[in-house]
Scaffold this motif. Sequence first.
Motif, PDB file in Angstrom:
ATOM      1  N   GLU A 258       0.853  -1.179   0.000  1.00  0.00           N
ATOM      2  CA  GLU A 258       0.000   0.000   0.000  1.00  0.00           C
ATOM      3  C   GLU A 258       0.894   1.235   0.000  1.00  0.00           C
ATOM      4  N   VAL A 259       0.697   2.115  -0.969  1.00  0.00           N
ATOM      5  CA  VAL A 259       1.556   3.284  -1.130  1.00  0.00           C
ATOM      6  C   VAL A 259       0.731   4.550  -0.906  1.00  0.00           C
ATOM      7  N   LYS A 260       1.224   5.394  -0.018  1.00  0.00           N
ATOM      8  CA  LYS A 260       0.551   6.665   0.221  1.00  0.00           C
ATOM      9  C   LYS A 260       1.030   7.688  -0.802  1.00  0.00           C
ATOM     10  N   SER A 261       0.102   8.483  -1.274  1.00  0.00           N
ATOM     11  CA  SER A 261       0.445   9.502  -2.263  1.00  0.00           C
ATOM     12  C   SER A 261       1.361  10.553  -1.646  1.00  0.00           C
ATOM     13  N   VAL A 262       2.333  11.008  -2.423  1.00  0.00           N
ATOM     14  CA  VAL A 262       3.229  12.071  -1.966  1.00  0.00           C
ATOM     15  C   VAL A 262       3.062  13.280  -2.873  1.00  0.00           C
ATOM     16  N   MET A 263       3.244  14.445  -2.304  1.00  0.00           N
ATOM     17  CA  MET A 263       3.217  15.674  -3.080  1.00  0.00           C
ATOM     18  C   MET A 263       4.620  15.954  -3.618  1.00  0.00           C
ATOM     19  N   PRO A 264       4.727  16.590  -4.786  1.00  0.00           N
ATOM     20  CA  PRO A 264       6.054  16.862  -5.349  1.00  0.00           C
ATOM     21  C   PRO A 264       6.971  17.624  -4.396  1.00  0.00           C
ATOM     22  N   THR A 265       6.403  18.498  -3.558  1.00  0.00           N
ATOM     23  CA  THR A 265       7.239  19.294  -2.652  1.00  0.00           C
ATOM     24  C   THR A 265       7.572  18.552  -1.361  1.00  0.00           C
ATOM     25  N   ASP A 266       6.995  17.367  -1.135  1.00  0.00           N
ATOM     26  CA  ASP A 266       7.284  16.611   0.074  1.00  0.00           C
ATOM     27  C   ASP A 266       8.534  15.755  -0.050  1.00  0.00           C
ATOM     28  N   VAL A 267       8.985  15.496  -1.278  1.00  0.00           N
ATOM     29  CA  VAL A 267      10.145  14.629  -1.465  1.00  0.00           C
ATOM     30  C   VAL A 267      11.419  15.397  -1.138  1.00  0.00           C
ATOM     31  N   LEU A 268      12.482  14.677  -0.821  1.00  0.00           N
ATOM     32  CA  LEU A 268      13.724  15.321  -0.393  1.00  0.00           C
ATOM     33  C   LEU A 268      14.431  16.033  -1.534  1.00  0.00           C
ATOM     34  N   VAL A 269      14.295  15.509  -2.737  1.00  0.00           N
ATOM     35  CA  VAL A 269      14.781  16.187  -3.936  1.00  0.00           C
ATOM     36  C   VAL A 269      13.918  15.708  -5.089  1.00  0.00           C
ATOM     37  N   ASN A 270      13.410  16.640  -5.880  1.00  0.00           N
ATOM     38  CA  ASN A 270      12.474  16.307  -6.944  1.00  0.00           C
ATOM     39  C   ASN A 270      13.180  16.335  -8.294  1.00  0.00           C
ATOM     40  N   GLY A 271      13.043  15.235  -9.041  1.00  0.00           N
ATOM     41  CA  GLY A 271      13.736  15.136 -10.323  1.00  0.00           C
ATOM     42  C   GLY A 271      13.262  16.127 -11.356  1.00  0.00           C
ATOM     43  N   ASN A 306       7.511   2.818   6.589  1.00  0.00           N
ATOM     44  CA  ASN A 306       6.834   4.046   6.994  1.00  0.00           C
ATOM     45  C   ASN A 306       6.612   4.059   8.505  1.00  0.00           C
ATOM     46  N   PHE A 307       5.365   4.074   8.964  1.00  0.00           N
ATOM     47  CA  PHE A 307       5.079   4.184  10.389  1.00  0.00           C
ATOM     48  C   PHE A 307       4.707   2.836  11.012  1.00  0.00           C
ATOM     49  N   ARG A 308       5.204   1.755  10.421  1.00  0.00           N
ATOM     50  CA  ARG A 308       5.006   0.424  10.983  1.00  0.00           C
ATOM     51  C   ARG A 308       6.318  -0.008  11.648  1.00  0.00           C
ATOM     52  N   TYR A 309       6.274  -0.171  12.971  1.00  0.00           N
ATOM     53  CA  TYR A 309       7.502  -0.418  13.726  1.00  0.00           C
ATOM     54  C   TYR A 309       7.468  -1.774  14.408  1.00  0.00           C
ATOM     55  N   TYR A 463       6.665  22.316   3.200  1.00  0.00           N
ATOM     56  CA  TYR A 463       6.387  20.886   3.254  1.00  0.00           C
ATOM     57  C   TYR A 463       5.093  20.669   4.019  1.00  0.00           C
ATOM     58  N   SER A 464       4.525  19.467   3.852  1.00  0.00           N
ATOM     59  CA  SER A 464       3.352  19.100   4.634  1.00  0.00           C
ATOM     60  C   SER A 464       3.495  17.701   5.222  1.00  0.00           C
ATOM     61  N   LEU A 465       4.049  16.769   4.456  1.00  0.00           N
ATOM     62  CA  LEU A 465       4.106  15.380   4.912  1.00  0.00           C
ATOM     63  C   LEU A 465       5.519  14.806   4.864  1.00  0.00           C
ATOM     64  N   SER A 466       6.543  15.633   4.962  1.00  0.00           N
ATOM     65  CA  SER A 466       7.913  15.149   4.928  1.00  0.00           C
ATOM     66  C   SER A 466       8.249  14.466   6.253  1.00  0.00           C
ATOM     67  N   ARG A 467       8.558  13.173   6.196  1.00  0.00           N
ATOM     68  CA  ARG A 467       8.859  12.430   7.426  1.00  0.00           C
ATOM     69  C   ARG A 467      10.090  12.986   8.129  1.00  0.00           C
ATOM     70  N   TYR A 468      11.110  13.347   7.380  1.00  0.00           N
ATOM     71  CA  TYR A 468      12.332  13.836   8.006  1.00  0.00           C
ATOM     72  C   TYR A 468      12.134  15.209   8.642  1.00  0.00           C
ATOM     73  N   LYS A 469      11.367  16.074   8.012  1.00  0.00           N
ATOM     74  CA  LYS A 469      11.094  17.363   8.652  1.00  0.00           C
ATOM     75  C   LYS A 469      10.178  17.176   9.868  1.00  0.00           C
ATOM     76  N   TRP A 470       9.285  16.211   9.755  1.00  0.00           N
ATOM     77  CA  TRP A 470       8.430  15.887  10.889  1.00  0.00           C
ATOM     78  C   TRP A 470       9.278  15.398  12.066  1.00  0.00           C
ATOM     79  N   TYR A 471      10.305  14.607  11.781  1.00  0.00           N
ATOM     80  CA  TYR A 471      11.209  14.128  12.827  1.00  0.00           C
ATOM     81  C   TYR A 471      11.906  15.306  13.497  1.00  0.00           C
ATOM     82  N   ILE A 472      12.397  16.250  12.691  1.00  0.00           N
ATOM     83  CA  ILE A 472      13.093  17.413  13.246  1.00  0.00           C
ATOM     84  C   ILE A 472      12.160  18.231  14.130  1.00  0.00           C
ATOM     85  N   SER A 473      10.946  18.490  13.661  1.00  0.00           N
ATOM     86  CA  SER A 473      10.026  19.342  14.410  1.00  0.00           C
ATOM     87  C   SER A 473       9.560  18.682  15.707  1.00  0.00           C
TER      88      SER A 473
END
Length: 495
Positions: A258-271, A306-309, A463-473
């Motif tokens: 199952e893949v969650k949709s990502v926004m282009p600005t949420d990725v760490l670098v966009n091609g 993702n968020f499955r630990y 950003y809105s759903l960036s996991r790494y920025k979420w970790y920092i915040s």
Amino acid sequence: MLDNSGQKQFLAHFAVQGTEHAGVLNLDGMNTKLDIFSKDFLHLKDEEMNCVRGVSKEGFSISAIYCVPLTISGSHMTLQPNYVVIGAHHLEPEADVVTSISFTFTEANHLFYELGTFGHIVRRHRFSFGQLREILRGVRRAPKHRRRGGRIDLYYRWDRGAIIESCCKVGIITIWNATSERSPSSDGFEVRNRARVTVSFISPCNLEAALRSVWQIMSLFELVTQSCQNVEDVTLEHKDAPEHSYLDLRFIHRESEEVKSVMPTDVLVNGGLHEEEFKTVLTQWMDAEQPRGAARQRFIDGFRRNFRYRTERLIGAANAFDLLPASDFTKAGALPDEVELLLEKFETQVRTASKTSANVQEYRERILNNLSLVRSLNLRSKVLQRWATVPSCISSLVPEMPEAIAHSIRARNFFVHGSPTPMATESVYELSSFFTDTLEFVFGVSELCSCGWNAERWLNERYSLSRYKWYISNFSGSINRLEAAIAKHKTLKTM
């Protein structure tokens, strides 16, 4: 290409021990089966299971690769392949015949988001004579009163060539827009697009090597999208096949996630938005794969969840640092003289005693290995050294990171060795997701930075759903919970 989503059946003749037999290939994901029938007794040796060849009644060449027997009952054999290749040519999996491999993945269009490739123009200005002529050609048979006036909406597709083209050790990696369209009619028109990745190899390779390049690339793509991705629509180019003739490759035992949709600005670098930066990261990622592949795979196996630990994910995140090449780390400093003399004394005693005692001889290697660990870098030191390579624009945002790393390694050691921790067992479990995220953050960020990733640019973007920025915040709150758990355990121990 064949439809990957549903079941498809091929009636065909398959060669078994040099003789053709009628058979049926049912493509149905994990339930894919190949049934072969004969009037005579059927048998396949192990090496013949590597590739069972067939030709369908439609004329497709079918290669059932790395088959596993399910049932063999005289004149009927049921096999399950690991891969199925269908097209104009058979594929021997161990032969160096693959010149290119092409694929897409779930969120490819968002990772390679190109502004201006598709658009819509509403006529609010004068068209040139040439533009009007082209438009009027389509309505030349219409009544005169319907050839003028009204409103014109122009939908366009602008093909500007490859989005990314990277030359690396494996060959040329091209990322491009594969657009399919339906001719306009009274029903309307339809244009669909999928960003695709094509790897053109320097020299033909076998199937395993071709697939290895796909997983190397996808480990980067899953890191920068911060999510698992499903590889889809895989095609191969055979060196002996006609030009522009491609083979469809099916993975039988690879389940879709199952893949969650990502926004282009949420990725760490966009091609599509950061083409040059992405090209640099991709090239350096692929060129450094040989000594780092095992560590990256260990990391991405957990990170893509993702968020499955689970505790195994924390252990894997820590062990990934042990799989990095030794050149990543500076050697441990010299031990104090009295400590070195003590170690040498212990080692001499163990070696001497092992010559006369069978019990000591049994444990000799284990004792000496443990003593040698005192002279080498421990896991915590390795993680701290990797963290030291991260630029200050990130490290300054999480100043307590060395403390978080230390407790993450202690938690890992607790789950592996039962080592003591400065907090209650229930707190270790409650904080294990934070410990896992900490080790995955350090690994992912340090790997990307070593490949030319612009961390400062990323930090300054929305950003809105960036996991790494979420970790920092959330880092400060996680540290507070960690310190509270340690203080609580200390208080309970003194009572």
